[in-house]
Design an enzyme around this catalytic site. Structure first.
Site, mmCIF file in Angstrom:
data_model
loop_
_atom_site.group_PDB
_atom_site.id
_atom_site.type_symbol
_atom_site.label_atom_id
_atom_site.label_comp_id
_atom_site.label_asym_id
_atom_site.label_seq_id
_atom_site.Cartn_x
_atom_site.Cartn_y
_atom_site.Cartn_z
ATOM 1 N N HIS A 31 60.036 83.817 65.665
ATOM 2 C CA HIS A 31 61.489 84.195 65.553
ATOM 3 C C HIS A 31 62.237 83.935 66.840
ATOM 4 O O HIS A 31 62.234 84.653 67.831
ATOM 5 C CB HIS A 31 61.691 85.803 65.154
ATOM 6 C CG HIS A 31 60.930 86.235 64.060
ATOM 7 N ND1 HIS A 31 59.564 86.303 64.032
ATOM 8 C CD2 HIS A 31 61.496 86.459 62.940
ATOM 9 C CE1 HIS A 31 59.241 86.585 62.685
ATOM 10 N NE2 HIS A 31 60.222 86.855 61.965
ATOM 11 N N HIS A 71 60.210 91.394 66.465
ATOM 12 C CA HIS A 71 60.056 89.955 65.709
ATOM 13 C C HIS A 71 60.509 89.152 67.017
ATOM 14 O O HIS A 71 59.668 88.055 67.060
ATOM 15 C CB HIS A 71 60.886 89.686 64.768
ATOM 16 C CG HIS A 71 62.253 90.041 64.806
ATOM 17 N ND1 HIS A 71 62.607 91.430 64.610
ATOM 18 C CD2 HIS A 71 63.403 89.531 65.155
ATOM 19 C CE1 HIS A 71 63.967 91.347 64.885
ATOM 20 N NE2 HIS A 71 64.189 90.143 65.279
ATOM 21 N N GLY A 132 58.002 96.108 65.512
ATOM 22 C CA GLY A 132 57.990 95.098 64.470
ATOM 23 C C GLY A 132 58.753 95.803 63.255
ATOM 24 O O GLY A 132 59.468 95.171 62.774
ATOM 25 N N PRO A 133 58.068 96.728 62.680
ATOM 26 C CA PRO A 133 58.705 97.451 61.605
ATOM 27 C C PRO A 133 60.059 97.946 62.380
ATOM 28 O O PRO A 133 60.007 98.743 63.062
ATOM 29 C CB PRO A 133 57.652 98.495 61.225
ATOM 30 C CG PRO A 133 56.359 98.189 61.916
ATOM 31 C CD PRO A 133 56.814 97.297 63.155
ATOM 32 N N LEU A 134 61.070 97.509 61.504
ATOM 33 C CA LEU A 134 62.367 97.977 62.208
ATOM 34 C C LEU A 134 62.576 99.100 62.246
ATOM 35 O O LEU A 134 62.229 100.019 61.367
ATOM 36 C CB LEU A 134 63.449 96.995 61.645
ATOM 37 C CG LEU A 134 63.523 95.202 61.894
ATOM 38 C CD1 LEU A 134 64.440 94.669 61.145
ATOM 39 C CD2 LEU A 134 63.388 95.223 63.354
ATOM 40 N N VAL A 205 73.991 88.364 62.674
ATOM 41 C CA VAL A 205 73.054 87.562 61.734
ATOM 42 C C VAL A 205 71.746 88.346 61.315
ATOM 43 O O VAL A 205 71.178 88.714 62.257
ATOM 44 C CB VAL A 205 72.949 86.285 62.109
ATOM 45 C CG1 VAL A 205 71.805 85.413 61.482
ATOM 46 C CG2 VAL A 205 74.105 85.261 62.367
ATOM 47 N N HIS A 279 66.845 82.991 62.934
ATOM 48 C CA HIS A 279 66.010 83.834 62.944
ATOM 49 C C HIS A 279 64.554 83.868 62.905
ATOM 50 O O HIS A 279 63.817 84.645 63.922
ATOM 51 C CB HIS A 279 66.667 85.107 61.955
ATOM 52 C CG HIS A 279 65.880 86.559 61.826
ATOM 53 N ND1 HIS A 279 66.324 87.482 62.591
ATOM 54 C CD2 HIS A 279 64.771 86.543 61.248
ATOM 55 C CE1 HIS A 279 65.401 88.305 62.293
ATOM 56 N NE2 HIS A 279 64.473 87.779 61.412
ATOM 57 N N SER A 402 57.763 127.969 58.181
ATOM 58 C CA SER A 402 56.832 127.841 56.912
ATOM 59 C C SER A 402 55.181 127.249 57.251
ATOM 60 O O SER A 402 54.381 127.477 56.528
ATOM 61 C CB SER A 402 57.810 127.049 55.912
ATOM 62 O OG SER A 402 56.811 127.048 54.769
ATOM 63 N N GLU A 435 61.943 113.520 58.886
ATOM 64 C CA GLU A 435 60.480 113.492 58.983
ATOM 65 C C GLU A 435 60.132 112.182 59.507
ATOM 66 O O GLU A 435 59.130 112.230 60.453
ATOM 67 C CB GLU A 435 60.019 113.468 57.449
ATOM 68 C CG GLU A 435 59.940 115.042 56.874
ATOM 69 C CD GLU A 435 61.320 115.040 56.155
ATOM 70 O OE1 GLU A 435 62.078 114.155 56.082
ATOM 71 O OE2 GLU A 435 61.558 116.266 55.429
ATOM 72 N N PHE A 460 56.060 115.250 52.250
ATOM 73 C CA PHE A 460 57.305 114.662 52.867
ATOM 74 C C PHE A 460 56.635 113.825 53.846
ATOM 75 O O PHE A 460 57.251 112.797 54.670
ATOM 76 C CB PHE A 460 58.295 115.690 53.249
ATOM 77 C CG PHE A 460 59.025 116.401 52.246
ATOM 78 C CD1 PHE A 460 59.575 115.548 51.145
ATOM 79 C CD2 PHE A 460 58.875 117.686 52.041
ATOM 80 C CE1 PHE A 460 60.090 116.157 50.134
ATOM 81 C CE2 PHE A 460 59.541 118.256 51.138
ATOM 82 C CZ PHE A 460 60.004 117.634 49.985
ATOM 83 N N ASP A 492 57.528 125.512 43.485
ATOM 84 C CA ASP A 492 58.527 124.611 43.822
ATOM 85 C C ASP A 492 58.255 123.052 43.095
ATOM 86 O O ASP A 492 59.137 122.233 42.839
ATOM 87 C CB ASP A 492 58.384 124.162 45.441
ATOM 88 C CG ASP A 492 59.348 124.938 46.207
ATOM 89 O OD1 ASP A 492 60.196 125.674 45.707
ATOM 90 O OD2 ASP A 492 58.924 125.010 47.521
ATOM 91 N N HIS A 496 57.706 118.651 45.117
ATOM 92 C CA HIS A 496 57.272 119.246 46.229
ATOM 93 C C HIS A 496 55.609 119.408 46.175
ATOM 94 O O HIS A 496 55.018 119.560 47.141
ATOM 95 C CB HIS A 496 57.759 120.680 46.488
ATOM 96 C CG HIS A 496 59.174 120.616 47.083
ATOM 97 N ND1 HIS A 496 59.953 119.875 46.084
ATOM 98 C CD2 HIS A 496 59.540 120.952 48.361
ATOM 99 C CE1 HIS A 496 61.188 120.077 46.764
ATOM 100 N NE2 HIS A 496 61.070 120.709 48.046
#
Lengths: 690, 690
Positions: A31, A71, A132-134, A205, A279, A402, A435, A460, A492, A496
Site C-alpha cells: 500500500h 497497511h 492492520g485491522p482498522l 480516498v 491505496h 454483575s 466492549e 458480548f 435474559d 444473551h
C-alpha cells in the site's frame, strides 16, 4: 504545495517515500499511497517531537507511536530503519543489531523479513502494536495513554516526574469509520487524556473510491463533541504547520488532541496521486520512475538512502531521545534511593513480573453443595491478588457489579480525570458499554506494562473479537473475565445466552480459555495464569451458583493446571464410562455419576476446564485421563458441540446446544435442552448399549 | 414535571408502566427503569404518529418501530397488547388472535410466553427486529430506512406514492456508546435518510452508575457532525413537546432526525427513580406498591388495564393505521392496473419470493487447470442473478472491487442521496469501512423485504459478529459474501489471514457456511441458497485462482446441495483412504490423489463445501460418502482444526492451522504450513501405516 522544509528534511522525507515505493514494487504487493502522503507528517513527529532512544527501545517512559493505518507499514519500517532503532526481543531484554535492515526492506512481505505486510508487535522492534485491522491502532493508543496517566499518577513524586510520555497514533479514514475507533475516542475524551494525539491523514480516498461516496461527516466536529482538542493542518507537506499543530497538542493539558492533516494520497506520483489505485497497489515500474523523478531521485536506482539522511535522524531524533533517556536513567537511579519500593514495582512492571507473595491471599473455598457462582469466586480471588499487585487495573463494559470485577481493597480507587469521581491513580476502570474498545484499551495498557483486565458477558465478546484476536496475535498476557457463560443465565434469553462463543474462542490460536467447574478451580485458574507473560487468558464464569466440590472426596483443584483431570473415578479406577464436563456441567456429570452408580455403572468424571492446556500435556497423561480403550464417553457442555467429537470419539455422545437458547428460568431452560443428571446418565447408558 | 397530557393519555401511559413493573416483579427478573421513563415517549409516538394497522401487521408500507433498548421489552409488549396487534407467523401469512395477550404478559420471561426477556422477531408479532445486544436495533433501523428509500425510488410513480413509511427507533445511552451505533449513524447521515428518526432516551443512568463515570460526550453535537437534525425535549413526560419534536422530524426532508429526550429512569418509583438499580432489577413488592400509588393505581391489584385504555388506542393508533392501510390497499390495486410488473415485484418482495427465471442466466464454467478465484466466479454469478432480481442490493465494506460484488448490469446504479453520485434506486451500496454496521444494515433491509448482501474479507467478520448472529437468530435470508478466505491470501499476513473464523461461523446455530471448491461449486451454491426464505448463508471465497474441475471426469457440482459429495473416487469405488477438503484445499486433495495413485494407493476425494447441509442428509447418504469402515482419512482445511475430528475420526489426520499465519507470497505460505499435495499424500500414507 508548500515546501517549507529544509533541503535535508525534504531529502529525508523523500527517502521514506522512495524506500516505501521500491519495497512495495519489489514485493509487487502493498500500500504505497499513505506511506507517500503521510511521510512528512510522520517525519516531523519523529524528528522534532518523539522522545525515543533508538538504542533503548524498551525505555518505559518513551513516547509511543502507533501506526493505526497498518497497511502503510513501509512508512513505519522506513522510519525504524532510518532512525536506526536497535533490535530487541519481545521481552525487550536482548539486543542484536538493527531492528530493520535495508535487506529487510528489500524483502518486504517475504518470509523471514522484519517487514511483514502489516506491522507485527514482538517481531519488529519499534512496532508498538500490531496493526492492520482498522480502528485497532487508535483504540490501543488510548489504552497506552491511560497507562501513561496511571503510571504518572501512581509513581511520580515531588521532583520526580518519572512518567510523562505521550502517545501518538497516525490513522486514516478507515480507522475513523470503524466503530471501535469511535468508542475509544469517546473514552479518551471523557478521560481527558492530554497525553494522547491522533493524527488523521485526511486524504479523502479509500479502496473503493473517494470518501464522498460514504464518509461525509464532519470529523472535526465529531471530535469536539467527544471533548477533544482539534487542530487542522491544511497541507501535509507543510512541516512548519505540522510542527505548530504538534506544539499545540503539547500545550493542551485538559483533552486529547486530534490533528486533521489534509493530504493527497500517493503524493509524488504524477499519475496516481489522489486516486484509489494508489491505496493498495504497487505504483508499477514506470510510475515508480516518474515518481522518483518528481521527488528528485535517480529513477534507475532502488532502495537508495542518500548521504546524510541517517545522520540527520541520528542528530535529531536519535540525540534527543538518547539525552532524554539518559536523563531519565539518572532520575530513576535517584528515585530508587528515595522511593525504593516504588522503583522495585516499576522494574517488575517493565519485566511483566509479579511481586513476591502475590498469591499469598488466594482463598480456598469450603465444600458446599449449594456453592457460589464462579463469577463470585472470581471476584474474591481477583481482589485477593490485586491487593498485592498494585498495577492490576481493570473493569467491565458497564457490568462490573454483575461480573464481580470491582476492586474493593482499600487503595483501589476509580480511574477518572482528577475530580470528585476519582483520579488517574485509580484501579477501577469504567469502559462504558463499549466492549470492542474495552478489549483494545486493555491491549494498550498491557503493552505499557500494566496487568489490565476486561470483563463483560460472554455473549458480548462477539462485539470485541477484533481486539481479542490482536491480544492473541501479540502474545499479550491479557486477562479476560467473561461471565454469564451459558444458557443457564436463564431469563435474559437467546440474545444473551452464549452458544457458539466457547467454540469460537477455542478456535483462536494462542488464547487460553478456562471454564472452571467451581470456586476452587476458579482460584487455581488465577494462580496458574497470572504468572504468564505471553499468553492471553479468558476466564469463562457462571452467573448461577454451582456446588463447591468436597476436595477430600474428589481430586484437588490444582488439576486445572493440566487442563483436564480425573475429578471422580470408578472405585477401582476402571470406569465403564467417562463423563467429560466443563464449568457448570461438571456438577451435572457428578450428579449423573451418582445416578449411574445406583445402576452399578461406574463412571469417571473428567473436569476439563481448559482444552488448550490439556492438549499441551504429554500423551501418557492425556491417555491416563481419557484411556483410548474406553469408548463409552459423554461430553457435556451447554454450548455448540463443535470440537467435542475429539474427546467423545466415535463411540461417544456429545451433549451440546445445536440451537439458540430460550428465555425462561434456569431450571426450565436446563430441562428444555436436556441438561439434567438424568439425561446425562441416559446418554451414558446409550454409549454402553444399555 | 409537566403533566400536559389529558387524563386518558396519562392513564394509558401509566398502564404501560404498571403492566411493565407487574410483569417484571412477577418474573422477578427484567428491566423496569426504561419502560417506566420512556412510556410517554413511546405512547405519543404510537398514538399520534405511527402508521400501523394492528390488524395488518405485515402491511409493507407500515411505519416501523424498533425498540433498540431491547431490555425494556415490557414497554413494547405493553404497547403491542394495548394496541391490539394481531398475531401473524414469521412469514406474515397466517393470523390467529392477539400477538400479546395479558396471559403472555403475566408469564413474561417464561417458556412459551410471547413475552421473552428481550424482543424476538418472528416469535412476537409487532417486534420488527430482535434486540437486546445494544446498538443493533438502531443500526438495523438504518437498513430499514434505506429499504424505504429504495422502495420509494424504485416503485413510486406519479400519483402513486406507494412507499413513504418512516422508521423510528428508541434507544438509550448503551446503543449510542456501542461502535455499531456510531457507524450506522454516520451512514444514515451521509445518506440523508429523512425517513429515519431515533429517539434517545437520555436518562443518564446505566447499569454501573451515572453516565458521568464514562459517557460525557456531547451527543447532540456528535449527531450534528454526522449530518443529522437534532431536536431536544426537556421533559419525557411532556407529550406536547414530544409531539412537537416528532412533527419536526416529519418536516425534515434532508436528514435523519434524533430526538434527545431528557428523562428519569424508573420514573414513578419514589425510591428508585434516577438510580442504577431501576435499570435491571425488579422494583420489589413494596416499591411496586408505592409506585402504583404515585401513578394513581390500586396497589393491591396487578396487571390492570383500566376501562377505556384499549379503546383509546383503537380509536387513535388503530383507526389511523387501518385508514391508512385501507387507502393504501386501494392505491395498490390501482397501481396494479397501471404498473402490473412493478406490482408483481412488490408482491414477490412481500413474500420473500423470487421471480420466475431468476436463475436462467447462472453461468457454468469450463474446465480449466489454472482456473479463477471463487470470488471472481461469485461476481459473475451474482450479477447474472441480480440482473433478474431487481431488489437484490448490496455492497462491501470498502472492498467491493476486491470481493467482486459490484453490480454492473445495465440498470444497477449507485445508492446515494439524489445527486451526481447516484440516487436512492441504486443497487450498489457503499457501506464504508464499517463491517459491523454493514451487517446490521443488511438485517434491516432483509427485514424490509429486500434481498440484501454484505461483503468483506473473511477476517473482518470478527468485527461484525453481533449483527451476523442476529441474522441467524432471526432466521433471515441474508447473503454474506466473504472473500480472502484463508492464509492463501498471502502477503497481507496474519492480521488479514483468517484462521479461526470458519470454525467460529460454523459454531453459530442456523448459519449455512459454504466454501465452494471451484467456480462451478460457487454457481451451485448461489442456485441453492437464493430460494431460502429463512436461512442466512455465508459464501466463503478465495482470493487466489483455483482450478475449475473437469466435471466430465469428476462428479457434478450439484453435489453442493448435499453439503459434501464424492468428487473423485477409487476406480472400483473402494478407496484405501479418503481425502476430505473444502474450498481451495479440494484441488490440493485432488493433486494428492494423483500422487497417491502413483504409489498404487486409491484415494477418494470428498468435497465438503458445507458441513451444515451435510449433517442434514440422511445417515445412509452420509455413510455412503464417508463409509464408517474406512478409518484412513485426511481432512484438509487451511483453518483451525476445531471440529474436524468429527470427520477424520480416531484413525484420521486433521491438517489445519494451529497458529496464526505468515506474511509471504502464497506459495511460500503454503509450503511453510504444509499445505502441498506432497504433505497431504504423506499424511494419507501415515493413516495407512505406510
Amino acid at each position: 504545495m508548500a515546501q517549507t522544509q529544509d533541503k535535508i528534511d525534504e531529502l529525508a522525507i523523500n527517502t521514506i517515500r522512495t524506500l516505501s515505493i521500491d519495497a512495495i514494487q519489489k514485493a509487487n504487493s502493498g500500500h504505497p499511497g499513505t506511506a507517500m502522503d503521510a511521510a512528512p507528517v510522520a517525519y516531523t513527529l519523529w524528528q522534532q517531537f518523539l522522545r525515543y532512544d533508538p538504542k533503548t527501545p524498551h525505555w518505559i517512559n518513551r513516547d509511543r507511536f502507533v501506526l493505526s493505518s497498518g497497511h502503510a507499514s513501509m512508512l513505519l519500517y522506513s522510519l525504524i530503519h532510518l532512525a536506526g532503532i536497535k533490535a530487541a526481543d519481545t521481552a525487550y531484554q536482548k539486543q542484536d543489531g538493527d531492528a530493520v535492515t535495508l535487506a529487510d526492506i528489500e524483502s518486504f512481505r517475504e518470509d523471514g523479513s522484519r517487514c511483514p505486510g502489516h506491522p507485527e508487535y514482538g517481531w519488529t522492534t519499534g512496532v508498538e502494536s500490531t496493526t492492520g485491522p482498522l480502528g485497532q491502532g487508535i483504540a490501543t493508543s488510548v489504552g497506552m495513554a491511560m497507562a501513561g496517566k496511571w503510571l504518572a499518577a501512581t509513581y511520580n513524586k515531588p521532583d520526580f516526574e518519572l512518567f510523562d510520555y505521550n502517545v501518538y497514533a497516525l490513522c486514516g479514514e478507515g480507522c475513523l469509520m470503524e466503530g471501535v475507533g469511535s468508542e475509544a475516542a469517546s473514552v479518551a475524551g471523557h478521560l481527558k487524556l492530554s497525553n494522547l494525539c491522533w493524527i488523521f491523514d485526511n486524504n479523502n480516498v479509500t479502496i473503493d473510491g473517494h470518501t464522498n461516496i460514504t464518509f461525509t461527516e464532519d470529523v472535526a466536529k465529531r471530535f469536539e463533541a467527544y471533548g477533544w482538542h482539534v487542530v487542522q493542518v491544511e497541507d501535509a507537506n507543510d512541516i512548519e504547520a505540522l510542527a505548530g499543530a504538534l506544539n499545540e497538542f503539547l500545550a493542551t493539558d485538559d483533552a486529547p488532541t486530534i490533528i486533521v492533516v489534509h493530504s493527497h494520497i500517493g503524493y509524488g506520483s504524477p499519475e496516481k496521486h489522489d486516486t484509489p489505485s494508489a491505496h493498495g497497489e504497487p505504483l508499477g515500474p514506470e510510475e515508480v520512475r516518474r515518481t522518483k523523478e518528481f521527488l528528485g531521485f535517480d529513477p534507475d536506482k532502488v532502495f537508495v538512502v542518500p548521504e546524510g539522511v541517517r545522520k540527520h535522524f541520528a542528530s535529531h531524533m536519535g540525540r534527543r531521545g538518547a539525552d532524554a533517556r539518559a536523563k531519565w536513567d539518572a532520575l530513576f537511579a535517584e528515585y530508587g534511593r528515595a522511593h525504593p519500593d516504588e522503583a522495585k514495582q516499576i522494574a517488575l512492571i517493565g519485566g511483566r513480573d509479579l511481586p513476591e507473595g502475590w498469591d499469598a491471599d488466594i482463598p480456598t473455598f469450603d465444600a458446599d453443595a449449594t456453592g457460589i457462582a464462579t463469577r463470585e469466586a472470581s471476584g474474591k480471588v481477583l481482589n485477593a491478588i490485586a491487593a498485592k499487585v498494585p498495577w492490576i487495573v481493570g473493569g467491565a463494559a458497564d457490568v462490573a457489579g454483575s461480573t464481580k470485577v470491582i476492586l474493593d481493597y482499600p487503595d483501589a480507587g476509580e480511574f477518572q480525570p482528577y475530580g470528585e469521581l476519582g483520579d488517574y491513580s485509580g484501579n477501577n476502570l469504567r469502559y462504558g458499554i463499549r466492549e470492542h474498545a474495552m478489549c483494545a484499551l486493555v491491549n494498550g495498557m498491557v503493552l505499557s506494562g500494566l496487568r489490565a483486565y476486561d470483563s463483560c458477558y460472554l455473549i458480548f465478546t462477539d462485539y470485541a473479537r477484533g481486539a481479542i484476536r490482536l491480544a492473541s496475535l501479540m502474545d499479550l498476557p491479557v486477562l479476560h473475565i467473561w461471565t454469564h457463560d451459558s444458557i443457564s443465565l436463564g431469563q435474559d434469553g437467546p440474545t444473551h445466552q452464549p452458544v457458539e462463543q466457547l467454540a469460537s474462542l477455542r478456535a483462536m490460536p494462542g488464547l487460553v480459555v478456562i471454564r472452571p467447574a467451581d470456586a476452587n478451580e476458579t482460584a487455581e485458574a488465577y494462580r496458574l495464569v497470572l504468572p504468564h507473560k505471553n499468553r492471553p487468558v479468558a476466564l469463562v464464569l457462571t452467573r448461577q451458583a454451582v456446588p463447591i466440590f468436597d476436595r477430600s472426596t474428589y481430586a484437588p483443584a490444582s488439576g486445572v493446571a493440566k487442563g483436564a483431570y480425573v475429578l471422580a473415578d470408578a472405585p477401582d479406577g476402571k470406569p465403564d464410562v467417562i463423563l467429560i464436563g466443563t464449568g457448570s456441567e461438571v456438577a451435572l456429570c457428578v450428579a449423573a455419576r451418582d445416578l449411574l452408580a445406583k445402576d452399578n455403572i461406574a463412571a469417571r468424571v473428567v473436569s476439563m476446564p481448559c482444552r488448550e492446556l490439556f492438549e499441551e500435556q504429554p500423551e501418557d497423561y492425556r491417555n491416563a485421563v481419557l484411556p483410548p480403550e474406553i469408548a463409552a464417553r459423554v461430553t457435556v457442555e451447554e454450548a455448540s458441540p463443535l470440537g467435542w467429537d475429539r474427546y467423545a470419539g466415535a463411540g461417544g455422545i456429545v451433549l451440546g446446544m445445536n440451537t439458540f437458547g430460550l428465555s425462561a428460568p434456569l431450571k426450565v431452560v436446563s430441562e428444555h435442552f436436556g441438561f439434567t443428571p438424568e439425561k446425562v446418565a441416559e446418554a451414558a447408558k446409550r454409549t454402553l448399549g444399555r
